[in-house]
Design a protein around this motif. Structure first.
Motif, PDB file in Angstrom:
ATOM      1  N   ALA A 208      49.023  19.170  40.583  1.00 32.43           N
ATOM      2  CA  ALA A 208      49.550  17.833  40.856  1.00 32.43           C
ATOM      3  C   ALA A 208      48.401  16.838  40.966  1.00 32.43           C
ATOM      4  O   ALA A 208      47.278  17.194  41.338  1.00 32.43           O
ATOM      5  CB  ALA A 208      50.370  17.834  42.141  1.00 32.43           C
ATOM      6  N   CYS A 209      48.696  15.587  40.649  1.00 29.21           N
ATOM      7  CA  CYS A 209      47.724  14.502  40.765  1.00 29.21           C
ATOM      8  C   CYS A 209      48.386  13.331  41.485  1.00 29.21           C
ATOM      9  O   CYS A 209      49.622  13.206  41.491  1.00 29.21           O
ATOM     10  CB  CYS A 209      47.227  14.046  39.393  1.00 29.21           C
ATOM     11  SG  CYS A 209      46.305  15.309  38.490  1.00 29.21           S
ATOM     12  N   ASP A 210      47.559  12.451  42.052  1.00 31.69           N
ATOM     13  CA  ASP A 210      48.128  11.303  42.748  1.00 31.69           C
ATOM     14  C   ASP A 210      48.379  10.123  41.822  1.00 31.69           C
ATOM     15  O   ASP A 210      48.630   9.014  42.283  1.00 31.69           O
ATOM     16  CB  ASP A 210      47.256  10.896  43.940  1.00 31.69           C
ATOM     17  CG  ASP A 210      45.816  10.622  43.558  1.00 31.69           C
ATOM     18  OD1 ASP A 210      45.506  10.593  42.359  1.00 31.69           O
ATOM     19  OD2 ASP A 210      44.992  10.437  44.482  1.00 31.69           O
ATOM     20  N   ALA A 211      48.311  10.347  40.517  1.00 35.26           N
ATOM     21  CA  ALA A 211      48.700   9.346  39.521  1.00 35.26           C
ATOM     22  C   ALA A 211      49.088  10.092  38.249  1.00 35.26           C
ATOM     23  O   ALA A 211      48.424  11.063  37.871  1.00 35.26           O
ATOM     24  CB  ALA A 211      47.566   8.362  39.248  1.00 35.26           C
ATOM     25  N   GLU A 212      50.145   9.632  37.588  1.00 32.91           N
ATOM     26  CA  GLU A 212      50.616  10.365  36.414  1.00 32.91           C
ATOM     27  C   GLU A 212      49.601  10.326  35.280  1.00 32.91           C
ATOM     28  O   GLU A 212      49.528  11.269  34.487  1.00 32.91           O
ATOM     29  CB  GLU A 212      51.959   9.818  35.947  1.00 32.91           C
ATOM     30  CG  GLU A 212      51.956   8.353  35.553  1.00 32.91           C
ATOM     31  CD  GLU A 212      53.324   7.861  35.140  1.00 32.91           C
ATOM     32  OE1 GLU A 212      53.658   8.022  33.959  1.00 32.91           O
ATOM     33  OE2 GLU A 212      54.054   7.348  36.004  1.00 32.91           O
ATOM     34  N   ASP A 213      48.787   9.248  35.172  1.00 29.56           N
ATOM     35  CA  ASP A 213      47.796   9.212  34.099  1.00 29.56           C
ATOM     36  C   ASP A 213      46.703  10.249  34.321  1.00 29.56           C
ATOM     37  O   ASP A 213      46.148  10.789  33.358  1.00 29.56           O
ATOM     38  CB  ASP A 213      47.199   7.809  33.951  1.00 29.56           C
ATOM     39  CG  ASP A 213      46.559   7.288  35.225  1.00 29.56           C
ATOM     40  OD1 ASP A 213      46.911   7.765  36.323  1.00 29.56           O
ATOM     41  OD2 ASP A 213      45.695   6.392  35.133  1.00 29.56           O
ATOM     42  N   ARG A 214      46.401  10.573  35.580  1.00 29.21           N
ATOM     43  CA  ARG A 214      45.430  11.637  35.843  1.00 29.21           C
ATOM     44  C   ARG A 214      45.974  12.984  35.370  1.00 29.21           C
ATOM     45  O   ARG A 214      45.231  13.804  34.840  1.00 29.21           O
ATOM     46  CB  ARG A 214      45.104  11.700  37.340  1.00 29.21           C
ATOM     47  CG  ARG A 214      44.242  10.558  37.854  1.00 29.21           C
ATOM     48  CD  ARG A 214      43.845  10.749  39.307  1.00 29.21           C
ATOM     49  NE  ARG A 214      42.805   9.811  39.696  1.00 29.21           N
ATOM     50  CZ  ARG A 214      42.172   9.821  40.857  1.00 29.21           C
ATOM     51  NH1 ARG A 214      42.492  10.738  41.767  1.00 29.21           N
ATOM     52  NH2 ARG A 214      41.230   8.942  41.117  1.00 29.21           N
ATOM     53  N   LEU A 215      47.259  13.183  35.558  1.00 29.40           N
ATOM     54  CA  LEU A 215      47.874  14.434  35.120  1.00 29.40           C
ATOM     55  C   LEU A 215      47.818  14.534  33.591  1.00 29.40           C
ATOM     56  O   LEU A 215      47.453  15.578  33.036  1.00 29.40           O
ATOM     57  CB  LEU A 215      49.314  14.498  35.614  1.00 29.40           C
ATOM     58  CG  LEU A 215      50.031  15.842  35.495  1.00 29.40           C
ATOM     59  CD1 LEU A 215      49.387  16.886  36.399  1.00 29.40           C
ATOM     60  CD2 LEU A 215      51.508  15.688  35.855  1.00 29.40           C
ATOM     61  N   ALA A 216      48.141  13.450  32.905  1.00 27.87           N
ATOM     62  CA  ALA A 216      48.098  13.449  31.439  1.00 27.87           C
ATOM     63  C   ALA A 216      46.674  13.640  30.930  1.00 27.87           C
ATOM     64  O   ALA A 216      46.440  14.358  29.947  1.00 27.87           O
ATOM     65  CB  ALA A 216      48.688  12.145  30.911  1.00 27.87           C
ATOM     66  N   ASP A 217      45.704  13.021  31.609  1.00 27.42           N
ATOM     67  CA  ASP A 217      44.301  13.173  31.202  1.00 27.42           C
ATOM     68  C   ASP A 217      43.855  14.627  31.319  1.00 27.42           C
ATOM     69  O   ASP A 217      43.087  15.128  30.486  1.00 27.42           O
ATOM     70  CB  ASP A 217      43.398  12.286  32.057  1.00 27.42           C
ATOM     71  CG  ASP A 217      43.535  10.807  31.710  1.00 27.42           C
ATOM     72  OD1 ASP A 217      44.091  10.510  30.634  1.00 27.42           O
ATOM     73  OD2 ASP A 217      43.103   9.970  32.512  1.00 27.42           O
ATOM     74  N   PHE A 218      44.327  15.308  32.365  1.00 32.10           N
ATOM     75  CA  PHE A 218      43.929  16.706  32.554  1.00 32.10           C
ATOM     76  C   PHE A 218      44.420  17.570  31.395  1.00 32.10           C
ATOM     77  O   PHE A 218      43.697  18.415  30.881  1.00 32.10           O
ATOM     78  CB  PHE A 218      44.474  17.235  33.879  1.00 32.10           C
ATOM     79  CG  PHE A 218      44.163  18.684  34.127  1.00 32.10           C
ATOM     80  CD1 PHE A 218      42.931  19.072  34.624  1.00 32.10           C
ATOM     81  CD2 PHE A 218      45.104  19.669  33.842  1.00 32.10           C
ATOM     82  CE1 PHE A 218      42.637  20.420  34.839  1.00 32.10           C
ATOM     83  CE2 PHE A 218      44.821  21.008  34.058  1.00 32.10           C
ATOM     84  CZ  PHE A 218      43.581  21.386  34.556  1.00 32.10           C
ATOM     85  N   PHE A 219      45.667  17.353  30.971  1.00 33.08           N
ATOM     86  CA  PHE A 219      46.235  18.151  29.884  1.00 33.08           C
ATOM     87  C   PHE A 219      45.819  17.646  28.507  1.00 33.08           C
ATOM     88  O   PHE A 219      45.928  18.372  27.521  1.00 33.08           O
ATOM     89  CB  PHE A 219      47.763  18.152  29.974  1.00 33.08           C
ATOM     90  CG  PHE A 219      48.309  19.051  31.061  1.00 33.08           C
ATOM     91  CD1 PHE A 219      48.463  20.408  30.851  1.00 33.08           C
ATOM     92  CD2 PHE A 219      48.668  18.520  32.299  1.00 33.08           C
ATOM     93  CE1 PHE A 219      48.968  21.232  31.845  1.00 33.08           C
ATOM     94  CE2 PHE A 219      49.175  19.341  33.294  1.00 33.08           C
ATOM     95  CZ  PHE A 219      49.329  20.697  33.077  1.00 33.08           C
ATOM     96  N   GLY A 220      45.376  16.389  28.429  1.00 33.51           N
ATOM     97  CA  GLY A 220      45.035  15.814  27.138  1.00 33.51           C
ATOM     98  C   GLY A 220      46.227  15.262  26.403  1.00 33.51           C
ATOM     99  O   GLY A 220      46.106  14.844  25.243  1.00 33.51           O
ATOM    100  N   HIS A 221      47.382  15.250  27.031  1.00 32.67           N
ATOM    101  CA  HIS A 221      48.591  14.700  26.421  1.00 32.67           C
ATOM    102  C   HIS A 221      49.619  14.492  27.535  1.00 32.67           C
ATOM    103  O   HIS A 221      49.437  14.968  28.661  1.00 32.67           O
ATOM    104  CB  HIS A 221      49.160  15.651  25.358  1.00 32.67           C
ATOM    105  CG  HIS A 221      49.407  17.047  25.848  1.00 32.67           C
ATOM    106  ND1 HIS A 221      50.500  17.399  26.609  1.00 32.67           N
ATOM    107  CD2 HIS A 221      48.657  18.180  25.712  1.00 32.67           C
ATOM    108  CE1 HIS A 221      50.437  18.682  26.907  1.00 32.67           C
ATOM    109  NE2 HIS A 221      49.327  19.184  26.381  1.00 32.67           N
ATOM    110  N   SER A 222      50.683  13.774  27.236  1.00 29.18           N
ATOM    111  CA  SER A 222      51.721  13.563  28.241  1.00 29.18           C
ATOM    112  C   SER A 222      52.396  14.895  28.573  1.00 29.18           C
ATOM    113  O   SER A 222      52.458  15.806  27.747  1.00 29.18           O
ATOM    114  CB  SER A 222      52.764  12.556  27.739  1.00 29.18           C
ATOM    115  OG  SER A 222      53.373  13.028  26.552  1.00 29.18           O
ATOM    116  N   VAL A 223      52.873  15.008  29.778  1.00 30.03           N
ATOM    117  CA  VAL A 223      53.453  16.259  30.243  1.00 30.03           C
ATOM    118  C   VAL A 223      54.636  15.943  31.146  1.00 30.03           C
ATOM    119  O   VAL A 223      54.653  14.906  31.834  1.00 30.03           O
ATOM    120  CB  VAL A 223      52.387  17.098  31.000  1.00 30.03           C
ATOM    121  CG1 VAL A 223      51.886  16.364  32.234  1.00 30.03           C
ATOM    122  CG2 VAL A 223      52.922  18.463  31.386  1.00 30.03           C
ATOM    123  N   ALA A 224      55.640  16.792  31.119  1.00 30.89           N
ATOM    124  CA  ALA A 224      56.773  16.609  32.019  1.00 30.89           C
ATOM    125  C   ALA A 224      56.286  16.732  33.466  1.00 30.89           C
ATOM    126  O   ALA A 224      55.467  17.600  33.786  1.00 30.89           O
ATOM    127  CB  ALA A 224      57.849  17.651  31.734  1.00 30.89           C
TER     128      ALA A 224
END
Length: 252
Positions: free
Chosen positions: A60-76
């Motif tokens: 989990a991340c405290d911002a959705e863009d951080r989560l997407a950056d970690f995966f390199g793409h958008s994620v559910a």
């Protein structure tokens, strides 16, 4: 930088117990974007669980863009308060990886989440006694002042102020206490919101070092004793724009 990053001048796992407790307290109130296997269906979510060195972890991340950056793409993902996510993972026996690659990165195993959820059920004890209020112990005030100021700032506009005082009076903290401790007195709180305010502050105290005699929470608008540690939560006065100087007279 996020609010969690601001509490991480050193990495979470290198910080002392007090700093880690402050971060965990803030994490509980932070809305986290947690990775899912697929988009939610009918309010049902299925968390992505990773195997990290033999430990099952959600991410989990405290911002959705951080989560997407970690995966390199958008994620559910699902947006859940940290306290809710900790309870879900505790029930599943999994841990939680928070904000990987950022200053507030935390890897919380199942035992840490168990401690966190236990701290979040803290509630103030109700007691009746005749109390003698005094100035707080200097060491206790130093231990609690920063964290209490941070938590009370979240309540600005809901309470007018607070004071940490020393208290003496047999039995004020119930069985097992010596009869001398401290009291956090809240002023200007609406009666119907007092139980929720007391719960929030009791949670904050649960993350801080235990103090001799404990710290109770009370509501009163009476003046605190001399030497009390005061927290002024009066909203700042609106800035008044200075009048502009009049221009030169218009000549005809």
């Amino acid at each position: 930088m996020s609010a969690l990053d601001d509490l991480a001048p050193v990495p979470f796992h290198d910080a002392d117990d007090r700093q880690r407790a402050r971060m965990l307290s803030r994490l509980a109130d932070t809305e986290l974007s947690v990775a899912l296997l697929r988009e939610p269906a009918h309010d049902q979510v299925e968390l992505q669980i990773f195997d990290l060195d033999g430990v099952r972890m959600a991410l989990a991340c405290d911002a959705e863009d951080r989560l997407a950056d970690f995966f390199g793409h958008s994620v559910a993902y699902a947006a859940l308060p940290g306290r809710v996510l900790a309870g879900l993972l505790k029930a599943d026996g999994a841990g939680l990886l928070v904000n990987p690659g950022h200053p507030s990165e935390m890897m919380l195993d199942a035992a840490m989440l168990d401690w966190l959820t236990g701290a979040l059920v803290a509630a103030p004890e109700e007691a009746e006694a005749r109390l003698r209020l005094t100035a707080p112990d200097a060491g206790v005030a130093a231990d609690l002042s920063d964290a209490l100021a941070e938590r009370l700032a979240d309540l600005r506009g809901l309470v007018a102020g607070a004071a940490l005082v020393g208290v003496a009076g047999a039995g004020h903290l119930g069985a097992g206490h010596s009869g001398a401790g401290h009291l956090l007195v809240i002023a200007g709180a609406p009666v119907d919101r007092q139980p929720a305010i007391a719960k929030a502050l009791a949670e904050a105290l649960a993350f801080l070092p235990p103090q001799p005699g404990g710290v109770d929470i009370s509501f009163s608008d009476t003046a605190p004793p001399p030497g009390a540690l005061l927290f002024d939560l009066t909203p700042p006065a609106p800035e008044v724009e200075a009048p502009r100087p009049k221009g030169p007279p218009i000549l005809r």
